[in-house]
Each structure stands twice: as structure tokens, then as C-alpha cells.
Design an enzyme around this catalytic site. Structure first.
Site, PDB file in Angstrom:
ATOM      1  N   LYS A 203       0.853  -1.191   0.000  1.00  0.00           N
ATOM      2  CA  LYS A 203       0.000   0.000   0.000  1.00  0.00           C
ATOM      3  C   LYS A 203       0.887   1.239   0.000  1.00  0.00           C
ATOM      4  O   LYS A 203       1.710   1.422   0.905  1.00  0.00           O
ATOM      5  CB  LYS A 203      -0.858  -0.029   1.257  1.00  0.00           C
ATOM      6  CG  LYS A 203      -2.240   0.541   1.110  1.00  0.00           C
ATOM      7  CD  LYS A 203      -3.019   0.264   2.392  1.00  0.00           C
ATOM      8  CE  LYS A 203      -4.382   0.876   2.370  1.00  0.00           C
ATOM      9  NZ  LYS A 203      -5.023   0.810   3.680  1.00  0.00           N
TER      10      LYS A 203
HETATM   11  C1  E4P Z   1      -8.484   1.754   3.783  1.00  0.00           C
HETATM   12  O1  E4P Z   1      -7.602   1.129   3.271  1.00  0.00           O
HETATM   13  C2  E4P Z   1      -8.343   2.449   5.063  1.00  0.00           C
HETATM   14  O2  E4P Z   1      -7.653   1.581   5.938  1.00  0.00           O
HETATM   15  C3  E4P Z   1      -9.662   2.751   5.744  1.00  0.00           C
HETATM   16  O3  E4P Z   1     -10.765   2.378   4.946  1.00  0.00           O
HETATM   17  C4  E4P Z   1      -9.736   4.103   6.327  1.00  0.00           C
HETATM   18  O4  E4P Z   1     -10.973   4.239   6.975  1.00  0.00           O
HETATM   19  P1  E4P Z   1     -11.259   5.387   8.055  1.00  0.00           P
HETATM   20  O5  E4P Z   1     -11.407   6.672   7.331  1.00  0.00           O
HETATM   21  O6  E4P Z   1     -12.534   4.951   8.704  1.00  0.00           O
HETATM   22  O7  E4P Z   1     -10.090   5.384   8.994  1.00  0.00           O
END
Ligand code: E4P
Length: 215
Positions: A83
């Protein structure tokens, strides 16, 4: 639509995965920090629970650092997806890592133009954050719809991974827009199963069944 679980918590992951409906996992540094365990130990557990793409996020700010981290993550298990953040350096790293055959999830996407750049860089997944846009008074779903339309127009292979989903309506709207994947917090995943009419209907059927003579 594929469902990924947005978690690093092995307890909730095990429970959700027992449904047979979890196709993959996304993590981020915040989720890893919540476990209070070292990254390598968490990742080792995650890969043993779900046999599907598992995103692990780099923390370097420069492309060389991200590439180095990404190569190390990818060496842990065949299912690891690296990522990278949607920055100039992140997209440089994406281009290099994908050219080496690694899978990359480009994260922290907040505009359709960022998503277009990520697709051109060869991203395997783009992660637009719906809930965080809603939080600042914008409509996060417009972003999902725009990206799906642009990717369809040009036939990009990059998969739209709707992220930061906070409730089932986000999941429904992402599915209607054609997002390939939704990554769901445990709570939202569980909510998808529920409907009060299912519960009351089942209770009624079971109660009526008691009135059926056995012979
Ligand atoms: C995605 O890869 C992220 O980990 C996640 O969806 C972020 O979500 P949040 O905005 O609820 O922290």
C-alpha cells in the site's frame, strides 16, 4: 463485488472470515498500532486467516524507501499487496513495484484526478476514502462514481477499492457505482447481514412451527 475486511484485529477477522465471505484484508498504520504488536507478527497471523489480497502500508515518504519496504512486504507472502500513499513519490514507487510484478494498492485518494494518475502508474487497486470526504462536508460517493466512470471510459485494469466506508448505505452505493471491492470495518460487515423483518419473520415461523402436529 469483493468484500475486504478493514482491520488488523485477528479476533474480529477470524469471526468475519468464518462466514466464508471475506475476500481479502486492508490494514493501515493506525489499525496496526491498535493491535499493540509488531507489524511482522500481525501480518503473519493475517495471511494465515484469509487466503486473499492483504494490503500492508509503507511508511516511507520517498519512492526508494517505499520500494524497499514494498519488496520486503511482498517477500513475506504471495498475497501481500503493497500500500503506497497517493503522492508523487508514492506513484513513482507504484510504477516501479508493479513493473516488478508486485501488487500495489494506492491509498489516501480524495480526487478523481488522483485516481487517474494512479491508474496510469499501474496501480492494482485505488482506494478512495468515502467517509473522510463526508466528514468534511463533501459527498464521498461522487468520487467513487466518477472514478468508476473514468476507469470504464479508458478500460483501466486498476480496481476501485471503496474505502473509509462507515455504514451499509456506503456499501450499497459503492456496489451500485460498480466498485470492484469494498473494504469494510468489522461492524459494517456484520450490519450487512441484518434486517429486522428477517428476525421477526424467523421468530414467527419458528413459533408457528410449534403448532404443526408431529404425527
Ligand atoms: C483503507 O484502506 C483504510 O484503511 C480505511 O478504509 C480508512 O478508513 P477510516 O477513514 O474509517 O479510517
Amino acid at each position: 463485488m469483493k468484500f475486504f475486511l478493514d482491520t488488523a484485529d485477528t479476533g474480529e477477522l477470524r469471526e468475519a472470515a468464518a462466514s466464508g465471505l471475506v475476500d481479502g484484508i486492508t490494514t493501515n498504520p493506525t489499525l496496526i498500532a491498535k493491535t499493540g504488536r509488531p507489524l511482522a507478527a500481525v501480518v503473519e497471523d493475517l495471511v494465515s486467516i484469509v487466503d486473499g489480497p492483504i494490503s500492508v502500508e509503507t511508511i516511507s515518504l520517498d519512492a526508494a524507501g517505499m520500494v524497499d519496504e514494498g519488496r520486503r512486504f511482498a517477500a513475506i507472502h504471495k498475497n501481500i499487496v503493497v500500500k503506497c500513499p497517493l503522492t508523487r513519490e508514492g506513484l513513482k514507487a507504484t510504477k516501479l513495484l508493479t513493473s516488478e510484478g508486485h501488487k500495489v494498492n494506492v491509498t489516501l485518494c480524495f480526487s478523481a484526478m488522483q485516481a487517474l494518475l494512479a491508474a496510469k502508474a499501474g496501480a492494482t487497486y485505488i482506494s478512495p476514502f468515502v467517509g473522510r470526504l463526508d466528514d468534511i462536508g463533501q459527498d464521498g460517493m461522487i468520487l467513487i462514481r466518477d472514478i468508476c466512470e473514468i476507469y470504464r471510459n479508458y478500460g483501466f485494469a486498476t480496481q476501485v477499492l471503496a474505502a473509509s466506508l462507515r455504514h451499509p448505505v456506503h456499501v450499497l452505493a459503492s456496489a451500485k457505482a460498480g466498485a470492484h471491492v469494498g473494504t469494510l470495518p468489522y461492524k459494517v460487515f456484520q450490519q450487512l447481514f441484518n434486517h429486522p423483518l428477517t428476525d421477526s419473520g424467523l421468530a414467527q415461523f419458528l413459533s408457528d412451527w410449534k403448532k404443526v402436529p408431529t404425527a
